[in-house]
Design a protein around this motif. Sequence first.
Motif, PDB file in Angstrom:
ATOM      1  N   ALA A  94      -3.480 -20.409   3.389  1.00 40.68           N
ATOM      2  CA  ALA A  94      -4.834 -19.882   3.318  1.00 40.68           C
ATOM      3  C   ALA A  94      -4.796 -18.389   3.031  1.00 40.68           C
ATOM      4  O   ALA A  94      -3.891 -17.678   3.465  1.00 40.68           O
ATOM      5  CB  ALA A  94      -5.566 -20.150   4.630  1.00 40.68           C
ATOM      6  N   CYS A  95      -5.770 -17.930   2.287  1.00 40.57           N
ATOM      7  CA  CYS A  95      -5.853 -16.509   1.980  1.00 40.57           C
ATOM      8  C   CYS A  95      -6.425 -15.773   3.187  1.00 40.57           C
ATOM      9  O   CYS A  95      -7.468 -16.161   3.729  1.00 40.57           O
ATOM     10  CB  CYS A  95      -6.736 -16.299   0.748  1.00 40.57           C
ATOM     11  N   ALA A  96      -5.746 -14.722   3.593  1.00 41.22           N
ATOM     12  CA  ALA A  96      -6.183 -13.972   4.773  1.00 41.22           C
ATOM     13  C   ALA A  96      -7.388 -13.093   4.466  1.00 41.22           C
ATOM     14  O   ALA A  96      -8.044 -12.599   5.388  1.00 41.22           O
ATOM     15  CB  ALA A  96      -5.027 -13.119   5.300  1.00 41.22           C
ATOM     16  N   ASN A  97      -7.674 -12.888   3.182  1.00 32.95           N
ATOM     17  CA  ASN A  97      -8.785 -12.029   2.775  1.00 32.95           C
ATOM     18  C   ASN A  97      -9.962 -12.897   2.329  1.00 32.95           C
ATOM     19  O   ASN A  97      -9.923 -13.479   1.252  1.00 32.95           O
ATOM     20  CB  ASN A  97      -8.327 -11.106   1.643  1.00 32.95           C
ATOM     21  N   PRO A  98     -11.010 -12.997   3.130  1.00 34.66           N
ATOM     22  CA  PRO A  98     -12.132 -13.879   2.756  1.00 34.66           C
ATOM     23  C   PRO A  98     -12.886 -13.405   1.518  1.00 34.66           C
ATOM     24  O   PRO A  98     -13.616 -14.174   0.903  1.00 34.66           O
ATOM     25  CB  PRO A  98     -13.027 -13.853   4.000  1.00 34.66           C
ATOM     26  N   ASP A  99     -12.711 -12.143   1.156  1.00 39.64           N
ATOM     27  CA  ASP A  99     -13.412 -11.604  -0.005  1.00 39.64           C
ATOM     28  C   ASP A  99     -12.429 -11.306  -1.145  1.00 39.64           C
ATOM     29  O   ASP A  99     -12.662 -10.445  -1.979  1.00 39.64           O
ATOM     30  CB  ASP A  99     -14.172 -10.318   0.381  1.00 39.64           C
ATOM     31  N   THR A 145       7.741  -2.309  -8.426  1.00 38.99           N
ATOM     32  CA  THR A 145       7.232  -3.680  -8.489  1.00 38.99           C
ATOM     33  C   THR A 145       6.753  -4.213  -7.134  1.00 38.99           C
ATOM     34  O   THR A 145       5.711  -4.888  -7.080  1.00 38.99           O
ATOM     35  CB  THR A 145       8.289  -4.618  -9.095  1.00 38.99           C
ATOM     36  N   PRO A 146       7.460  -3.973  -6.021  1.00 40.21           N
ATOM     37  CA  PRO A 146       6.961  -4.483  -4.734  1.00 40.21           C
ATOM     38  C   PRO A 146       5.553  -4.012  -4.381  1.00 40.21           C
ATOM     39  O   PRO A 146       4.783  -4.763  -3.773  1.00 40.21           O
ATOM     40  CB  PRO A 146       8.003  -3.968  -3.732  1.00 40.21           C
ATOM     41  N   ALA A 147       5.197  -2.792  -4.768  1.00 35.41           N
ATOM     42  CA  ALA A 147       3.833  -2.318  -4.509  1.00 35.41           C
ATOM     43  C   ALA A 147       2.817  -3.110  -5.324  1.00 35.41           C
ATOM     44  O   ALA A 147       1.712  -3.406  -4.854  1.00 35.41           O
ATOM     45  CB  ALA A 147       3.727  -0.828  -4.828  1.00 35.41           C
ATOM     46  N   VAL A 148       3.209  -3.474  -6.554  1.00 37.83           N
ATOM     47  CA  VAL A 148       2.347  -4.320  -7.377  1.00 37.83           C
ATOM     48  C   VAL A 148       2.194  -5.693  -6.744  1.00 37.83           C
ATOM     49  O   VAL A 148       1.085  -6.243  -6.668  1.00 37.83           O
ATOM     50  CB  VAL A 148       2.930  -4.432  -8.807  1.00 37.83           C
ATOM     51  N   LEU A 149       3.288  -6.239  -6.253  1.00 36.61           N
ATOM     52  CA  LEU A 149       3.238  -7.553  -5.596  1.00 36.61           C
ATOM     53  C   LEU A 149       2.361  -7.528  -4.370  1.00 36.61           C
ATOM     54  O   LEU A 149       1.620  -8.483  -4.102  1.00 36.61           O
ATOM     55  CB  LEU A 149       4.652  -8.002  -5.230  1.00 36.61           C
ATOM     56  N   LYS A 150       2.425  -6.446  -3.603  1.00 37.18           N
ATOM     57  CA  LYS A 150       1.594  -6.360  -2.395  1.00 37.18           C
ATOM     58  C   LYS A 150       0.111  -6.321  -2.752  1.00 37.18           C
ATOM     59  O   LYS A 150      -0.719  -6.988  -2.120  1.00 37.18           O
ATOM     60  CB  LYS A 150       1.951  -5.122  -1.579  1.00 37.18           C
ATOM     61  N   ALA A 151      -0.235  -5.557  -3.777  1.00 36.76           N
ATOM     62  CA  ALA A 151      -1.644  -5.487  -4.192  1.00 36.76           C
ATOM     63  C   ALA A 151      -2.149  -6.857  -4.636  1.00 36.76           C
ATOM     64  O   ALA A 151      -3.276  -7.259  -4.299  1.00 36.76           O
ATOM     65  CB  ALA A 151      -1.807  -4.463  -5.308  1.00 36.76           C
ATOM     66  N   LEU A 152      -1.318  -7.582  -5.378  1.00 36.14           N
ATOM     67  CA  LEU A 152      -1.708  -8.927  -5.815  1.00 36.14           C
ATOM     68  C   LEU A 152      -1.830  -9.874  -4.624  1.00 36.14           C
ATOM     69  O   LEU A 152      -2.769 -10.683  -4.544  1.00 36.14           O
ATOM     70  CB  LEU A 152      -0.680  -9.468  -6.810  1.00 36.14           C
ATOM     71  N   ALA A 153      -0.887  -9.776  -3.681  1.00 36.79           N
ATOM     72  CA  ALA A 153      -0.926 -10.650  -2.502  1.00 36.79           C
ATOM     73  C   ALA A 153      -2.135 -10.360  -1.637  1.00 36.79           C
ATOM     74  O   ALA A 153      -2.752 -11.277  -1.081  1.00 36.79           O
ATOM     75  CB  ALA A 153       0.359 -10.477  -1.695  1.00 36.79           C
ATOM     76  N   ASP A 154      -2.500  -9.089  -1.511  1.00 37.50           N
ATOM     77  CA  ASP A 154      -3.669  -8.729  -0.699  1.00 37.50           C
ATOM     78  C   ASP A 154      -4.946  -9.330  -1.264  1.00 37.50           C
ATOM     79  O   ASP A 154      -5.897  -9.589  -0.518  1.00 37.50           O
ATOM     80  CB  ASP A 154      -3.808  -7.204  -0.621  1.00 37.50           C
TER      81      ASP A 154
END
Length: 352
Positions: A94-99, A145-154
Amino acid sequence: MRNALGLMLASLVAAVAIAGVWFWTSSPRADASPPQTVAARTPDPLPAGAAKDDVDTTAALSKRADATAPTAQPAAAPAPAAVPAPVTAAPKQACANPDALGVSRTVVVDTTGGPGFGFLQYKQYDFLTDKEVVLTFDDGPWPTTPAVLKALADECTKAVFFPIGLHTTYHPDILRQVLAAGHTIGAHTWSHAHLANKKITEQQAKDEIEKGFSAVKIALGTDPAPFFRFPALAHTPATTAYLGSRNIAMFSVDVDSNDFKSKSADEVTTNVMTKLEKQGKGIILMHDLQKHTAQALPTLLRRLKAGGYKVVWMKPKTQLETLPEYDAMMTKIEKPNTAGRPVGNVVQTVAE
């Protein structure tokens, strides 16, 4: 005299009874079924979804039973077939970000013949509807790249990555992070060579393409997607024909972030949103080795969400089978030794 008559009558009755029993047991019955041997028995239907191997195995077992079963005795009733255990799908996280921006839809690409995507160069497949975008990143893997991955994951969203083969030898662990995050990974040549350069022969161009894909495979430990983007978007009839022969899809662009020459994260965001408002949809080109792109991405993704844009994630129908000779070549590449030299001594920022 009377006793003799009685004895004769009793003998006659007994004979008739014996004849009746013989007639009853030796005459065929219309409702009788002959006993079935294993060879004659109709096989039980296979469970729905049984593979061809299951069918072949069932036939082989029947033949083996035919050869060993006694022919003079009826076969025993077959044991009931085992019910295959239901396959339980892995639970979707499940996505932790409802928006969150999320993924609006996922498209599977049949890369047969080497289709092209991105209206700057390839105009055959207009599969995006209004306000739909595809996020793509070139030139990784890199420490940004990890910072890009984090933004996408968020934002619980997905992208397509086109790494440079040489960079995968520097940071294979980072490329594996891209794979673990569930993104699509294609290739962007071995050394970011300009394949339309007249000094590059067709064989050298082929080597750049194949070495890039094999380097990605070696780093990941699994086959890459048959997705390719030309450095500088520079293709030739020979290189596009070669990709077609390998069933590799070509990616161009609809919206270029120009992040490689942007002076700030805000400029990257403004470039993308301004062009999107004009285009209405499209494949967005970014670079995950650019610091400003990594910094801009959280804000850019929120702007996309606020503007009503939706992300379409592209993945291939089948993965690419790399060529063994190039795989062997890449396994012999010596890994660079950078432990003794800090990054600041090698790469310095001279202007921002």
